[in-house]
Design an enzyme around this catalytic site. Structure first.
Site, PDB file in Angstrom:
ATOM      1  N   ALA A  11       2.662   1.266  -1.546  1.00  0.00           N
ATOM      2  CA  ALA A  11       2.987   0.496  -1.756  1.00  0.00           C
ATOM      3  C   ALA A  11       2.796  -0.675  -0.801  1.00  0.00           C
ATOM      4  O   ALA A  11       3.239  -1.978  -1.031  1.00  0.00           O
ATOM      5  CB  ALA A  11       4.376   1.324  -1.561  1.00  0.00           C
ATOM      6  N   SER A  12       2.384  -0.492   0.995  1.00  0.00           N
ATOM      7  CA  SER A  12       1.912  -1.256   1.748  1.00  0.00           C
ATOM      8  C   SER A  12       0.584  -2.064   1.479  1.00  0.00           C
ATOM      9  O   SER A  12       0.676  -2.547   2.674  1.00  0.00           O
ATOM     10  CB  SER A  12       3.057  -1.225   3.150  1.00  0.00           C
ATOM     11  OG  SER A  12       2.424   0.678   3.338  1.00  0.00           O
ATOM     12  N   ARG A  15      -6.555   1.562   0.288  1.00  0.00           N
ATOM     13  CA  ARG A  15      -7.344   2.265   0.664  1.00  0.00           C
ATOM     14  C   ARG A  15      -8.583   3.074   0.167  1.00  0.00           C
ATOM     15  O   ARG A  15      -8.689   3.518  -0.932  1.00  0.00           O
ATOM     16  CB  ARG A  15      -7.859   3.658   2.241  1.00  0.00           C
ATOM     17  CG  ARG A  15      -6.803   3.590   3.582  1.00  0.00           C
ATOM     18  CD  ARG A  15      -5.162   3.052   2.907  1.00  0.00           C
ATOM     19  NE  ARG A  15      -4.906   4.851   2.239  1.00  0.00           N
ATOM     20  CZ  ARG A  15      -5.120   5.559   2.789  1.00  0.00           C
ATOM     21  NH1 ARG A  15      -5.425   5.906   3.594  1.00  0.00           N
ATOM     22  NH2 ARG A  15      -4.796   7.204   2.500  1.00  0.00           N
ATOM     23  N   ASP A 237       0.448   9.316  -7.066  1.00  0.00           N
ATOM     24  CA  ASP A 237       0.308   9.363  -5.402  1.00  0.00           C
ATOM     25  C   ASP A 237       0.307  11.162  -4.214  1.00  0.00           C
ATOM     26  O   ASP A 237      -0.509  12.315  -4.084  1.00  0.00           O
ATOM     27  CB  ASP A 237       0.322   8.427  -4.373  1.00  0.00           C
ATOM     28  CG  ASP A 237       1.651   8.187  -4.674  1.00  0.00           C
ATOM     29  OD1 ASP A 237       2.504   8.982  -5.066  1.00  0.00           O
ATOM     30  OD2 ASP A 237       1.582   6.831  -3.729  1.00  0.00           O
ATOM     31  N   THR A 238       1.703  11.268  -5.241  1.00  0.00           N
ATOM     32  CA  THR A 238       2.274  12.285  -4.783  1.00  0.00           C
ATOM     33  C   THR A 238       1.777  13.833  -4.835  1.00  0.00           C
ATOM     34  O   THR A 238       1.510  14.522  -4.454  1.00  0.00           O
ATOM     35  CB  THR A 238       3.855  12.756  -4.598  1.00  0.00           C
ATOM     36  OG1 THR A 238       4.492  11.049  -4.310  1.00  0.00           O
ATOM     37  CG2 THR A 238       4.280  13.523  -4.586  1.00  0.00           C
ATOM     38  N   THR A 259       6.053   6.497   2.861  1.00  0.00           N
ATOM     39  CA  THR A 259       6.962   5.349   2.764  1.00  0.00           C
ATOM     40  C   THR A 259       8.147   6.155   2.317  1.00  0.00           C
ATOM     41  O   THR A 259       8.893   6.414   1.992  1.00  0.00           O
ATOM     42  CB  THR A 259       6.418   4.121   1.846  1.00  0.00           C
ATOM     43  OG1 THR A 259       5.587   3.880   2.278  1.00  0.00           O
ATOM     44  CG2 THR A 259       7.388   3.828   1.481  1.00  0.00           C
ATOM     45  N   GLN A 304       9.486   1.845   8.043  1.00  0.00           N
ATOM     46  CA  GLN A 304       8.942   0.865   8.705  1.00  0.00           C
ATOM     47  C   GLN A 304       9.897  -0.963   8.498  1.00  0.00           C
ATOM     48  O   GLN A 304       9.526  -1.874   8.580  1.00  0.00           O
ATOM     49  CB  GLN A 304       7.870   0.925   6.948  1.00  0.00           C
ATOM     50  CG  GLN A 304       7.205   1.968   7.235  1.00  0.00           C
ATOM     51  CD  GLN A 304       6.165   1.985   5.624  1.00  0.00           C
ATOM     52  OE1 GLN A 304       7.352   1.986   4.849  1.00  0.00           O
ATOM     53  NE2 GLN A 304       5.903   2.913   5.589  1.00  0.00           N
TER      54      GLN A 304
END
Length: 466
Positions: A11-12, A15, A237-238, A259, A304
C-alpha cells in the site's frame, strides 16, 4: 546464474527483488524500490495503476542495467481491489482503493439479499466492509453504467499481468478475497452472482499459483531488450508471505506482520462453521489449494499513520525507543474498529477512543506508540485464544514474518502476553514466497515443505522466549 524477479507491491511502496539459489541457499537482492499510495480523485481514494506499471517497467530496466536478467517474473499486491475493463480493454472509472468509504452501509444491504450466515457458508470469508463484493455492489448502486459496460473483471495484480502478457486471468489466492468464490468448489459462485445481479461473464478463469501466463508482449520485449516468463505467485501478498513461514508443523500460529497483521493457521480444508464466523475468521486460498484460516487485524498501519501525524519526525526505531519509556501506560484500543481504518488524524482518534472508554488518554509520543503496540499484542492474544478454542488445542509457537517482525518490542510483548515462543523472520517473507512459487514452477524445489526447509537455513530467524 538464473534469476527470478519478485515484484512485491504494498500500500505504501513496492520493490523489485531478485532471487536465486547458490551453494544450497536461497539468496535475494533488492534492485529497485518505489513509492505507492492512495490519492483523492473525484472525491474517491484511488490507486495510480498507470504510475505503478511504469514503476514496474523502471525496475525491469534496472535489472538489465546491472546485468542480471530474470528468467521469470511474478507480481503480488494487496487484495480486494480491482479494475473493470470495457470491450476495448480500457479501465472504466477510477481504480478505487479499499480505504474509500463508498462501501459504507453496503454490507448490510447485501445481507438483505443473502443472509450473513449463508454468505459465510458459501465463501468462508470474513466480513469487512471493503471486500470486493461490497465494492462491486457500491458501483452497482451508485454508478451502474460502469458495471453495464464492463466486459472483464481483473484484480490489481491480474491487471498488471494483463499489461505484461495480454492474458486475462484471475489468480486463485486473490480471487478468494473477493467473497465471491465458493470455498468448496474453488470457483466463482454462480448463486451469489445471480442473487446480486452481477454478470458472471466478466470474471475470468481462476488460475493457481505456479501457473505460467506465457511470455511478455512483443512490444515489451522490444522495449526491455529481453524476454521473461510471467509466473503466477500467490498474487495476494499475504498468500506469498505464508509460503515463507519456517514452521512445517501443526503446532504453530502464523503472523504476517506489516501494514496489516494476518494471524492464523494453515489448513487443507475450509472451516465455515458459525463459531468461526462469529469470531470473524477467514478462509483465504493459499498455494496448492491450502487454506489460510486467519483473522485480519489492522496492523502497523496505525503506527504508520501516527508517525505521519508527527510529520515523520521520528523513525519507527525511535518510536519503539520512546514506547519502551512508557511501558507503564495501560490503555488499550480496539485496533480492529472501523474508526481506525482511515481517520483524518490517527493520534486524535486514539485519544478520543480512550476518552470514550474512560481510559487514560495518551499524551506523550511514547504513550501513543506504546498504546498502539500494546493494543496490537492484546489483539493477537485474543485471536490465538479464539483459534485454540475453535481447534480445541494449544499452539506452542508463533512465527512472525514480514517487515513487522523487525519490531523487537512487539515480538517481546507477543511472547509475554501469549506465553509462547516467538520465531521472528524471514523479514522479506512476501518476496521470498513469490520467488518460491517461481522456483516450484521450474521444479528447482521439489515441494512446499522442501522450500520451507531451504528458507529456514537461508535467512535469519530470531527467537523470543516468554
Amino acid at each position: 546464474m538464473e534469476y527470478h524477479l519478485a515484484i512485491d507491491i504494498g500500500a505504501s511502496s513496492g520493490r523489485h527483488i531478485l532471487g536465486y539459489i547458490e551453494d544450497g541457499q536461497m539468496k535475494i537482492e533488492e534492485v529497485y524500490r518505489f513509492e505507492n499510495g492512495i490519492k483523492k480523485i473525484d472525491d474517491e481514494y484511488c490507486w495510480d495503476l498507470k504510475g505503478l506499471f511504469q514503476e514496474i517497467k523502471n525496475g525491469i530496466n534496472k535489472c538489465k542495467e546491472i546485468g542480471k536478467l530474470p528468467k521469470s517474473i511474478g507480481i503480488d499486491t494487496w487484495a480486494v481491489d480491482f479494475v473493470l475493463l470495457d470491450k476495448e480493454n480500457k479501465v472504466l472509472g477510477n481504480t478505487v482503493a479499499y480505504r474509500d468509504d463508498r462501501t459504507e452501509g453496503i454490507m448490510e444491504e447485501v445481507f438483505e439479499t443473502i443472509p450473513k450466515d449463508m454468505l459465510y457458508l458459501y465463501t468462508g470469508i470474513q466480513f469487512q466492509r471493503f471486500n470486493t463484493i461490497y465494492q462491486l455492489m457500491a458501483i452497482k448502486n451508485k454508478k451502474p453504467e460502469i458495471l453495464e459496460n464492463a466486459k472483464a473483471f481483473l484484480m490489481v495484480p491480474d491487471y498488471l499481468n494483463f499489461l505484461l502478457t495480454g492474458v486475462k486471468a484471475n489468480e486463485y489466492t486473490n480471487a478468494t478475497s473477493t467473497q465471491l468464490v465458493n470455498s468448496f468448489d474453488r470457483t466463482w459462485d454462480d448463486k451469489i452472482l445471480e442473487q446480486l445481479g452481477i454478470d458472471k461473464s466478466i470474471f475470468q478463469e481462476i488460475k493457481l499459483p505456479k501457473t505460467s501466463l506465457g511470455n511478455l508482449r512483443k512490444e515489451l520485449v522490444e522495449e526491455f531488450g529481453f524476454d521473461m516468463e510471467v509466473i503466477l505467485p500467490a498474487t495476494h501478498d499475504t498468500g506469498s508471505a505464508f509460503i515463507a513461514s519456517v514452521c512445517n508443523d501443526n503446532d504453530s500460529v502464523y503472523l504476517s506482520s506489516g501494514t496489516w497483521s494476518l494471524m492464523g493457521v494453515e489448513n487443507h480444508f475450509p472451516i465455515c462453521v458459525p463459531q468461526s464466523m462469529n469470531y470473524n475468521f477467514t478462509n483465504e486460498g493459499g498455494i496448492d489449494y491450502r487454506f489460510r484460516f486467519l483473522k485480519n487485524i489492522m496492523g502497523l498501519w496505525i503506527i504508520q499513520e501516527v508517525r505521519k501525524n508527527y510529520d515523520n519526525k521520528y523513525s519507527f526505531a525511535e518510536l519503539v525507543v520512546k514506547a519502551r519509556e512508557s511501558e507503564d501506560f495501560n490503555s488499550i484500543i480496539d485496533v480492529n474498529h472501523d474508526r481506525f481504518l482511515n481517520p483524518e488524524n490517527m493520534i486524535e482518534e486514539i485519544k478520543e477512543y480512550c476518552r470514550e472508554t474512560n481510559q487514560q488518554v495518551p499524551e506523550t509520543v511514547g504513550q501513543v506508540a506504546y498504546c498502539v503496540y500494546n493494543s496490537l499484542s492484546s489483539s493477537y492474544k485474543e485471536s490465538i485464544a479464539e483459534l485454540e478454542e475453535i481447534f480445541e488445542k494449544q499452539y506452542k509457537k508463533i512465527n512472525v514474518f514480514g517487515g513487522g517482525c523487525q519490531n523487537e518490542l512487539l515480538n517481546e510483548l507477543l511472547a509475554k502476553v501469549t506465553q509462547k515462543e516467538v520465531l521472528a523472520g524471514p523479514v522479506e517473507a512476501t518476496a521470498i514466497g513469490n520467488i518460491v512459487a517461481q522456483l516450484l514452477s521450474y521444479e528447482k524445489v521439489a515441494n512446499l515443505e522442501e522450500a520451507r526447509k531451504l528458507i529456514a537455513k537461508s535467512f535469519e530467524i530470531k527467537t523470543y522466549i516468554p
